[in-house]
Design a protein around this motif. Structure first.
Motif, PDB file in Angstrom:
ATOM      1  N   PHE A  30       0.860  -1.179   0.000  1.00 43.04           N
ATOM      2  CA  PHE A  30       0.000   0.000   0.000  1.00 43.04           C
ATOM      3  C   PHE A  30       0.896   1.228   0.000  1.00 43.04           C
ATOM      4  N   THR A  31       0.853   1.984  -1.097  1.00 40.60           N
ATOM      5  CA  THR A  31       1.680   3.177  -1.221  1.00 40.60           C
ATOM      6  C   THR A  31       0.799   4.353  -1.624  1.00 40.60           C
ATOM      7  N   GLU A  32       1.404   5.533  -1.729  1.00 35.85           N
ATOM      8  CA  GLU A  32       0.649   6.709  -2.160  1.00 35.85           C
ATOM      9  C   GLU A  32       0.282   6.634  -3.639  1.00 35.85           C
ATOM     10  N   ALA A  33       1.018   5.847  -4.429  1.00 36.50           N
ATOM     11  CA  ALA A  33       0.787   5.794  -5.867  1.00 36.50           C
ATOM     12  C   ALA A  33       0.025   4.557  -6.310  1.00 36.50           C
ATOM     13  N   TYR A  34       0.129   3.464  -5.554  1.00 35.29           N
ATOM     14  CA  TYR A  34      -0.530   2.222  -5.957  1.00 35.29           C
ATOM     15  C   TYR A  34      -0.704   1.320  -4.746  1.00 35.29           C
ATOM     16  N   ALA A  35      -1.551   0.318  -4.925  1.00 31.25           N
ATOM     17  CA  ALA A  35      -1.729  -0.723  -3.914  1.00 31.25           C
ATOM     18  C   ALA A  35      -1.850  -2.062  -4.610  1.00 31.25           C
ATOM     19  N   VAL A  36      -1.368  -3.113  -3.954  1.00 35.37           N
ATOM     20  CA  VAL A  36      -1.530  -4.479  -4.421  1.00 35.37           C
ATOM     21  C   VAL A  36      -2.190  -5.272  -3.296  1.00 35.37           C
ATOM     22  N   ILE A  37      -3.347  -5.848  -3.598  1.00 41.00           N
ATOM     23  CA  ILE A  37      -4.063  -6.685  -2.632  1.00 41.00           C
ATOM     24  C   ILE A  37      -4.046  -8.103  -3.185  1.00 41.00           C
ATOM     25  N   PRO A  38      -3.089  -8.924  -2.763  1.00 41.26           N
ATOM     26  CA  PRO A  38      -2.949 -10.267  -3.347  1.00 41.26           C
ATOM     27  C   PRO A  38      -4.150 -11.156  -3.034  1.00 41.26           C
ATOM     28  N   ALA A  39      -4.357 -12.143  -3.882  1.00 41.48           N
ATOM     29  CA  ALA A  39      -5.429 -13.108  -3.639  1.00 41.48           C
ATOM     30  C   ALA A  39      -5.274 -13.770  -2.275  1.00 41.48           C
ATOM     31  N   ALA A  40      -4.029 -13.989  -1.844  1.00 36.29           N
ATOM     32  CA  ALA A  40      -3.782 -14.681  -0.569  1.00 36.29           C
ATOM     33  C   ALA A  40      -4.337 -13.922   0.629  1.00 36.29           C
ATOM     34  N   THR A  41      -4.598 -12.616   0.472  1.00 33.29           N
ATOM     35  CA  THR A  41      -5.147 -11.829   1.584  1.00 33.29           C
ATOM     36  C   THR A  41      -6.669 -11.755   1.554  1.00 33.29           C
ATOM     37  N   GLN A  42      -7.279 -12.271   0.498  1.00 39.47           N
ATOM     38  CA  GLN A  42      -8.735 -12.172   0.330  1.00 39.47           C
ATOM     39  C   GLN A  42      -9.389 -13.394   0.977  1.00 39.47           C
ATOM     40  N   ARG A  43      -9.455 -13.353   2.298  1.00 43.66           N
ATOM     41  CA  ARG A  43      -9.890 -14.503   3.095  1.00 43.66           C
ATOM     42  C   ARG A  43     -11.239 -14.250   3.753  1.00 43.66           C
ATOM     43  N   ASP A  44     -11.777 -15.285   4.407  1.00 46.24           N
ATOM     44  CA  ASP A  44     -13.103 -15.187   5.011  1.00 46.24           C
ATOM     45  C   ASP A  44     -13.216 -14.042   6.012  1.00 46.24           C
ATOM     46  N   ILE A  45     -12.179 -13.807   6.794  1.00 50.37           N
ATOM     47  CA  ILE A  45     -12.299 -12.855   7.901  1.00 50.37           C
ATOM     48  C   ILE A  45     -12.274 -11.399   7.439  1.00 50.37           C
ATOM     49  N   VAL A  46     -12.086 -11.145   6.137  1.00 49.80           N
ATOM     50  CA  VAL A  46     -12.119  -9.755   5.663  1.00 49.80           C
ATOM     51  C   VAL A  46     -13.331  -9.494   4.765  1.00 49.80           C
ATOM     52  N   THR A  47     -14.323 -10.373   4.787  1.00 47.65           N
ATOM     53  CA  THR A  47     -15.529 -10.147   3.994  1.00 47.65           C
ATOM     54  C   THR A  47     -16.455  -9.155   4.686  1.00 47.65           C
ATOM     55  N   SER A  48     -17.352  -8.578   3.890  1.00 45.53           N
ATOM     56  CA  SER A  48     -18.365  -7.650   4.388  1.00 45.53           C
ATOM     57  C   SER A  48     -19.740  -8.125   3.926  1.00 45.53           C
ATOM     58  N   PHE A  49     -20.773  -7.569   4.541  1.00 44.40           N
ATOM     59  CA  PHE A  49     -22.157  -7.899   4.217  1.00 44.40           C
ATOM     60  C   PHE A  49     -22.931  -6.601   4.002  1.00 44.40           C
ATOM     61  N   LEU A  50     -24.063  -6.686   3.304  1.00 47.55           N
ATOM     62  CA  LEU A  50     -24.853  -5.501   3.014  1.00 47.55           C
ATOM     63  C   LEU A  50     -26.289  -5.682   3.489  1.00 47.55           C
ATOM     64  N   PRO A  51     -26.907  -4.624   4.039  1.00 45.86           N
ATOM     65  CA  PRO A  51     -28.340  -4.691   4.347  1.00 45.86           C
ATOM     66  C   PRO A  51     -29.159  -4.897   3.077  1.00 45.86           C
ATOM     67  N   GLY A  52     -30.294  -5.565   3.211  1.00 45.68           N
ATOM     68  CA  GLY A  52     -31.193  -5.758   2.084  1.00 45.68           C
ATOM     69  C   GLY A  52     -30.804  -6.892   1.156  1.00 45.68           C
ATOM     70  N   TRP A  53     -29.817  -7.686   1.555  1.00 42.44           N
ATOM     71  CA  TRP A  53     -29.382  -8.830   0.758  1.00 42.44           C
ATOM     72  C   TRP A  53     -29.621 -10.119   1.534  1.00 42.44           C
ATOM     73  N   LYS A  54     -29.739 -11.208   0.799  1.00 43.49           N
ATOM     74  CA  LYS A  54     -29.867 -12.541   1.376  1.00 43.49           C
ATOM     75  C   LYS A  54     -28.752 -13.415   0.831  1.00 43.49           C
ATOM     76  N   GLY A  55     -28.091 -14.166   1.709  1.00 36.11           N
ATOM     77  CA  GLY A  55     -27.122 -15.164   1.295  1.00 36.11           C
ATOM     78  C   GLY A  55     -25.938 -14.603   0.541  1.00 36.11           C
ATOM     79  N   MET A  56     -25.428 -13.437   0.945  1.00 35.14           N
ATOM     80  CA  MET A  56     -24.299 -12.835   0.241  1.00 35.14           C
ATOM     81  C   MET A  56     -23.178 -12.483   1.196  1.00 35.14           C
ATOM     82  N   ARG A  57     -21.982 -12.440   0.642  1.00 31.83           N
ATOM     83  CA  ARG A  57     -20.845 -11.814   1.292  1.00 31.83           C
ATOM     84  C   ARG A  57     -19.967 -11.242   0.187  1.00 31.83           C
ATOM     85  N   MET A  58     -19.106 -10.276   0.558  1.00 28.59           N
ATOM     86  CA  MET A  58     -18.293  -9.648  -0.482  1.00 28.59           C
ATOM     87  C   MET A  58     -16.957  -9.208   0.079  1.00 28.59           C
ATOM     88  N   TRP A  59     -15.986  -9.162  -0.829  1.00 28.00           N
ATOM     89  CA  TRP A  59     -14.689  -8.569  -0.550  1.00 28.00           C
ATOM     90  C   TRP A  59     -14.677  -7.168  -1.155  1.00 28.00           C
TER      91      TRP A  59
END
Length: 269
Positions: A23-52
């Motif tokens: 994570f820098t001032e000019a760019y960021a890299v978010i590798p697939a290896a960091t996209q895990r269950d504990i960093v998911t989010s949810f939205l009101p008004g949805w059923k059966g969803m989660r998102m990164w």
């Protein structure tokens, strides 16, 4: 063609936590290896969803767009997915089946399915299939321009749009353009860029467009500002406006990524 998506899960305790995220001032890299269950989010008004959440408007980070990777379980979805009447969206399905209803018309999207949804559109989406549905969702607030009509919704597929070869590159670099670059109704492009192994961007692009890049397939060495970074399936990159960039495709399969950029409007002062 394959379409990468966050792996979820959680590495076991033997894994070294030092990773490749940047994570820098000019760019960021978010590798697939960091996209895990504990960093998911949810939205009101949805059923059966989660998102990164891969990008969001934030000081020192993305300024013009947000980008999500969304999972829907069987029967999951929403009758009111968008809460901002000024927001436009692009959806790319990577797995499963998505039932998308736009202004009363129903569309079935499978792997590679692509949809553009202009602002102030009535739309719903549901997973009516038995399997998990996965899709990328890019959102940008639309910038109205005097004398320019509002764009219209459309549904297509990566498989149905012929890639356009870039000039002077011997056929190793092409772009799947879902919108005509000269169509001034559109103030964002979300395309798929493909390089054959060994193909490259042969100069350090430096331009006003902000980028979000999600690697769908293959590997490359990517120049971000002054750093060469190896990237592969599921890695996400954010590039600030004017961040120098280039790439060299590595490996034995095509290097493909979903590319967001803002276009065709005055710069706000």
């Amino acid at each position: 063609m394959t379409y990468a998506f966050p792996p979820g899960g959680l590495p076991d305790q033997s894994v070294n936590p030092e990773g490749a995220a940047v994570f820098t001032e000019a760019y960021a890299v978010i590798p697939a290896a960091t996209q895990r269950d504990i960093v998911t989010s949810f939205l009101p008004g949805w059923k059966g969803m989660r998102m990164w959440v891969l990008a969001r408007p934030l000081s020192g980070f993305a300024e013009t767009f947000s980008q999500y990777a969304v999972e829907l379980t069987s029967g999951g979805g929403s009758d009111a997915p968008e809460v901002d009447d000024e927001a436009q969206s692009v959806i790319l399905v990577t797995a499963g089946q998505l039932t998308l209803n736009i202004d009363g018309k129903t569309h079935k999207l499978i792997e590679g399915g692509y949809a553009y949804l202009p602002p102030d559109t009535v739309w719903t989406l549901w997973n009516d299939g038995a399997d998990l549905c996965k899709f990328h969702w890019v959102r940008k607030r639309y910038v109205v321009a005097d004398g320019v009509d509002m764009p219209t919704a459309f549904v297509t597929s990566d498989k149905d749009v012929a890639p356009i070869e870039m000039p002077d590159c011997d056929g190793v670099w092409d772009t799947t353009r879902f919108v005509d670059p000269a169509d001034l109704r559109h103030d964002m492009h979300v395309n798929i860029v493909t390089f054959k192994p060994g193909g490259r961007i042969p100069f350090a692009e430096t331009h006003v467009m902000e980028h979000g890049l999600y690697v769908l397939q293959g590997t490359a060495d990517y120049l971000l500002n002054k750093d060469w970074v190896p990237v592969g399936p599921g890695d996400f990159m954010w590039l600030r406006a004017f961040c120098p960039q280039a790439c060299i495709a590595t490996g034995k399969e095509p290097f493909r990524y979903l590319l967001y950029k803002d276009v065709n409007r005055h710069m706000p002062l």
